[in-house]
Motif scaffolding. Structure first.
Motif, short mmCIF file in Angstrom:
data_model
loop_
_atom_site.label_atom_id
_atom_site.label_comp_id
_atom_site.label_asym_id
_atom_site.label_seq_id
_atom_site.Cartn_x
_atom_site.Cartn_y
_atom_site.Cartn_z
N VAL A 111 1.00 -1.24 -0.07
CA VAL A 111 -0.04 0.02 0.00
C VAL A 111 0.83 1.27 0.00
N ALA A 112 1.89 1.32 0.79
CA ALA A 112 2.67 2.45 0.99
C ALA A 112 3.38 2.87 -0.62
N ALA A 113 3.83 1.66 -1.39
CA ALA A 113 4.45 1.89 -2.53
C ALA A 113 3.55 2.69 -3.40
N SER A 114 2.26 2.06 -3.63
CA SER A 114 1.36 2.75 -4.40
C SER A 114 0.77 4.27 -3.88
N LEU A 115 0.88 4.31 -2.76
CA LEU A 115 0.32 5.75 -2.12
C LEU A 115 1.58 6.74 -2.33
N THR A 116 2.58 6.19 -2.27
CA THR A 116 3.64 7.13 -2.20
C THR A 116 3.92 7.84 -3.74
N ARG A 117 3.64 7.14 -4.74
CA ARG A 117 3.80 7.55 -6.08
C ARG A 117 2.48 8.51 -6.07
N ILE A 118 1.26 8.16 -5.85
CA ILE A 118 0.21 9.05 -5.76
C ILE A 118 0.41 10.46 -5.19
N ILE A 162 -7.78 10.42 -3.06
CA ILE A 162 -9.15 9.92 -2.43
C ILE A 162 -9.65 9.20 -3.73
N THR A 163 -9.47 9.64 -4.93
CA THR A 163 -9.67 9.07 -6.26
C THR A 163 -9.10 7.46 -6.19
N VAL A 164 -7.75 7.21 -5.90
CA VAL A 164 -7.57 5.83 -5.94
C VAL A 164 -7.92 5.13 -4.59
N PHE A 165 -8.44 5.93 -3.68
CA PHE A 165 -8.86 5.12 -2.50
C PHE A 165 -9.43 3.78 -2.68
N GLY A 166 -10.53 3.83 -3.62
CA GLY A 166 -11.32 2.70 -3.93
C GLY A 166 -10.69 1.47 -4.66
N PHE A 204 -6.98 -3.48 -3.87
CA PHE A 204 -5.96 -3.97 -3.39
C PHE A 204 -5.69 -4.52 -2.19
N LEU A 205 -6.25 -3.91 -1.20
CA LEU A 205 -5.94 -4.25 0.30
C LEU A 205 -6.96 -5.58 0.27
N LEU A 206 -7.99 -5.78 -0.24
CA LEU A 206 -8.92 -7.09 0.02
C LEU A 206 -8.27 -8.13 -0.62
N GLU A 207 -7.76 -7.97 -1.74
CA GLU A 207 -7.00 -8.94 -2.60
C GLU A 207 -5.87 -9.34 -1.92
N GLY A 208 -5.16 -8.39 -1.47
CA GLY A 208 -3.87 -8.61 -0.79
C GLY A 208 -3.96 -9.44 0.63
N ALA A 209 -5.13 -8.94 1.09
CA ALA A 209 -5.48 -9.71 2.45
C ALA A 209 -5.69 -11.27 2.16
N VAL A 210 -6.53 -11.25 1.11
CA VAL A 210 -6.87 -12.85 0.88
C VAL A 210 -5.46 -13.77 0.75
N MET A 211 -4.56 -13.11 -0.20
CA MET A 211 -3.43 -13.96 -0.35
C MET A 211 -2.44 -13.81 0.81
N LEU A 225 -19.30 -3.42 0.16
CA LEU A 225 -18.27 -2.66 0.57
C LEU A 225 -17.82 -1.62 -0.20
N PHE A 226 -17.43 -2.26 -1.55
CA PHE A 226 -17.02 -1.29 -2.69
C PHE A 226 -17.92 -0.43 -2.94
N VAL A 227 -19.06 -0.77 -3.08
CA VAL A 227 -20.22 0.39 -3.57
C VAL A 227 -20.23 1.39 -2.41
N THR A 228 -20.44 0.92 -1.23
CA THR A 228 -20.44 1.92 0.00
C THR A 228 -19.34 2.81 -0.14
N VAL A 229 -17.97 2.42 -0.32
CA VAL A 229 -16.66 3.23 -0.40
C VAL A 229 -16.80 4.21 -1.38
N ASN A 230 -17.05 3.62 -2.41
CA ASN A 230 -17.13 4.64 -3.82
C ASN A 230 -18.38 5.48 -3.81
#
Ligand SMILES: Nc1ncnc2c1ncn2[C@@H]1O[C@H](COP(=O)(O)OP(=O)(O)O)[C@@H](O)[C@H]1O
Ligand SMILES: [Mg+2]
Lengths: 227, 311
Positions: free
Chosen positions: B187-194, B235-239, B244-251, B287-292
Motif C-alpha cells: 500500500v505504501a508503495a502505491s500511495l507514495t507514487r500517487i 481520494i480517487t485511488v482510495f477505491g 488492493f487491500l482486500l485482494e492482498g489480504a486474501v493472499m 463494501l466497494f459500492v459503499t466506499v465509492n
C-alpha cells in the motif's frame, strides 16, 4: 513615498530574461508598461513587486486572469479572510463593503467559490483584495485582457476613481497601447527584455524613438475602444 | 441533489449486476456442483440418489432464474443462507472471518499511510533530487514485488533468521504484524507514487505565486491550498486501494495460514459451497459500492464542480 527600485534583473535557465532596469514611480503617478508579448513586461512587474515586498514596502499585484489569483477550491470569504490575516488586519465588514461599493462588486455569495461568480466580478474581487492593504503601488498585469471590453472599461473607470482619491501609484502592464494611452501619464516601453523608452505618454505617442515603440504606435488600435 | 440520487441508483444497479454475475459464474462453472458438494460433505463418492437430493435442496435442478431468485430473495432480507456442505448458517462464520481480516486490512492501510506521507513529503522537497529518486525507486520496487514474495522474505528474515516475530496462524496479537507489514508495504508503495505526483501538481498551480505575493506564509499555503489539491488524486485511488487491500489480504492470509475472509473464500470455492462464496462476493461488493459512494460524496464536498459536471 516615491517608489525606487534600481538594478532589477532576472535570470532563468541560464539566460537573462530581464536586463538591469531602474524603476522610479512618484506617489499617485500612473505609469504604463507596454511592449510586445514576450518582451519581459510580466517579468519586470513580478521582479518589482518581489523586490519592494522584500523591503517591506506596501505593494500589490493583480495578475492577468482571476484564475491566477484565486484558488478554485476555496470560498471567496476564505480568500478575503486569509488576505486580511496576512496583512494583520481584523475582520471588518465595513471596510470590505466600502471596497465592494467602490468597485461595484454586486456582493455575490461570499460562501461560494470563485467559479460561481462571473469572471468580471472575480477580477474586481481580485482588485479589491489587492487594495485591501491600501498599497503605495498597485501593479496590474494585463488586468482586463480576460474580460470583454465593456466590463473591462467599467472596471478600469471604477479603479481610476478609487485611486484618484488616494495617493496610490499604478503600474499598468499591457500590450495594448490604446488602453495605456488613455489612462497613464508616462509610458515605459520594453523590447527583448530591455526597457527601451521611458517618457511622458504624449511624447512617446507623438515621437516614438525606437522601432519597438514605433511598431506599437503603428499597431495601436485606433478604433475608439472604451478602454 | 438529483445527481446524488443518481449515485445511489448507480450503486444499486452495480450490486444487482454483481449478484447476477457471481451466481451465473458459479452456475456455469465446469463440473457437477452437486458432486463437489457431496465430496466436501461426505469425503467420499456417493450414490446418485444422494446427488439428486443435493440438487433438489440446493435448487440446482430448478433452472437458472428460479435458483437465482430463491437465493436473492432471502439475501435482500439479510439472510445469507446455510452452507451447502455443513448446513450451518453462513453469517456467523462470515462474521468470525471478518473479525480477522478487518484488523489486518486496517493495520495494512495505516502502515501504508505511515510510510507514504513522510516519504512523499521528503521526496517532493527537491523534485529530481537524490531523495526524490530514491523514493520513486523504492515505490517502484514496492509496487513490483508480489505480496507472496514479500511475505516469504519477511518470514525468512523476522521469523526464521531473527526469530523476533511469529509467522503462522493467528494465536496472539503479534501474529498480525508480519501479515500487516506485507500488506502495508505494498500500500505504501502505491500511495507514495500517487501522493508524490499529487503534491508536485498541487505545488505547480498557477495561482500560488499570487498568494505568495499577497503575503501568505508557506505553512498556510501548504495547508490551505496545496494539501486539498494533493488529496484529490489520493481520494480517487482510495477505491482501488481498497481492492488492493482486500485482494492482498486474501493472499496474505493464505501465505501466513491465517484465518479470515481469504481462507474462508478459498475453502468455500474448493468445496463449491455456493452460499458461502456468494456471501463473500456480495459482502465485498457492498463494501466497494459503499466506499465509492462515500468517495463520490467526499469529492463533491471538496470540489463541487465535480458534481456539476456530472449533472
Ligand atoms: N520561468 C521562465 N523560464 C524561462 N524563461 C522565461 C520564464 N518566464 C518568462 N520567460 C521568458 O522571458 C521572456 C519575457 O516573458 P514575460 O515577462 O512573460 O513577457 P510579457 O509579459 O511581456 O509577455 C519571454 O521570452 C519568456 O519566454
Ligand atoms: Mg505577461
Amino acid at each position: 513615498m516615491t517608489i525606487v527600485a534600481r538594478g532589477l534583473s532576472v535570470h532563468r535557465s541560464g539566460r537573462s530574461i530581464l536586463y538591469p532596469t531602474d524603476i522610479i514611480i512618484e506617489p499617485g503617478e500612473r505609469v504604463g508598461l507596454v511592449g510586445a508579448s514576450g518582451s519581459g513586461k510580466s517579468t519586470l512587474g513580478h521582479a518589482l513587486v518581489d523586490t519592494l515586498r522584500a523591503r517591506g514596502q506596501s505593494v500589490a499585484l493583480v495578475p492577468q486572469s482571476p484564475d491566477d489569483a484565486l484558488d478554485p477550491l476555496r470560498s471567496m470569504q476564505f480568500h478575503w479572510r486569509e488576505a486580511e490575516r496576512a496583512l494583520g488586519l481584523d475582520p471588518d465588514v465595513v471596510r470590505r463593503d466600502a471596497l465592494f461599493e467602490a468597485l461595484r462588486i454586486e456582493a455575490g455569495d461570499m460562501r461560494k467559490r470563485p467559479w460561481a461568480w462571473s469572471r468580471g466580478m472575480q477580477q474586481r474581487f481580485v482588485i479589491a483584495l489587492a487594495l485591501l492593504g491600501a498599497p503605495d503601488l498597485l501593479v496590474m498585469d494585463e488586468p482586463t485582457s480576460a474580460l470583454d471590453p465593456v466590463v473591462a472599461a467599467g472596471t478600469m473607470n471604477l479603479l481610476d476613481a478609487y485611486l484618484k482619491e488616494r495617493q496610490t501609484a499604478l503600474l499598468l502592464i499591457t500590450h495594448d497601447l490604446g488602453l495605456a494611452a488613455a489612462r497613464v501619464s508616462r509610458l515605459i516601453v520594453m523590447d527583448a527584455c530591455h526597457v527601451v523608452e521611458n517618457a511622458p505618454t504624449e511624447t512617446v505617442l507623438a515621437t516614438p524613438q525606437t522601432s519597438a515603440a514605433k511598431a506599437l504606435c503603428a499597431h495601436r488600435n485606433w478604433l475608439e475602444l472604451p478602454c | 441533489m438529483a445527481s446524488v440520487l443518481a449515485l445511489f441508483l448507480r450503486a444499486s444497479v452495480v450490486l444487482v449486476c454483481t449478484a447476477l454475475a457471481t451466481f451465473s459464474l458459479l452456475w456455469h462453472a465446469p463440473g457437477d456442483p452437486a458432486l463437489a458438494v457431496a465430496i466436501a460433505r461426505y469425503q467420499a463418492v456417493v450414490p446418485d440418489a444422494v446427488l439428486d437430493q443435493i440438487r433438489t435442496e440446493a435448487g440446482f435442478n430448478t433452472g437458472f432464474w428460479t435458483a437465482f431468485a430463491s437465493w436473492l430473495r432471502p439475501l435482500l432480507q439479510g439472510d445469507f443462507g446455510q452452507s451447502a456442505v455443513t448446513g450451518r448458517d453462513v453469517w456467523p462464520e462470515l462474521v468470525t472471518a471478518i473479525g480477522y481480516t478487518v484488523p489486518l486490512a486496517v493495520l495494512g492501510l495505516l502502515i501504508g499511510l505511515f510510510f507514504s506521507i513522510p516519504l512523499a513529503l521528503l521526496a517532493t522537497k527537491k523534485p529530481g533530487g537524490w531523495l526524490d529518486r530514491l523514493a520513486v525507486a523504492l515505490a517502484s520496487i514496492g509496487a513490483a514485488i508480489p505480496a507472496y514474495w514479500l511475505g516469504l522474505l519477511l518470514i525468512l528474515l523476522f521469523a526464521v533468521q531473527l526469530g523476533w516475530l511469529p509467522a503462522m496462524g493467528a494465536r496472539t496479537s503479534a501474529h498480525v504484524i508480519l501479515p500487516a507489514l506485507t500488506l502495508g508495504l505494498g500500500v505504501a508503495a502505491s500511495l507514495t507514487r500517487i501522493l508524490r505526483s499529487g503534491l508536485l501538481e498541487a505545488r505547480g498551480q498557477s495561482f500560488l505565486p499570487a498568494f505568495r505575493r499577497r503575503g501568505i506564509s508557506r505553512r498556510a499555503l501548504e495547508r490551505d491550498h496545496v494539501a486539498p489539491h494533493a488529496a484529490i488524486p489520493v481520494i480517487t485511488v482510495f477505491g482501488l486501494e481498497l481492492a488492493f487491500l482486500l485482494e492482498g489480504a486474501v493472499m496474505v492470509e493464505v501465505i501466513f495460514a491465517r484465518p479470515g475472509l481469504g481462507t474462508f473464500l478459498v475453502s468455500a470455492i474448493e468445496a463449491r459451497d455456493f452460499p458461502k462464496v456468494q456471501a463473500v462476493v456480495i459482502l465485498t461488493a457492498v463494501l466497494f459500492v459503499t466506499v465509492n459512494l462515500l468517495i463520490d460524496l467526499l469529492y463533491r464536498a471538496i470540489d463541487p464542480r465535480i458534481g456539476e459536471r456530472d449533472a
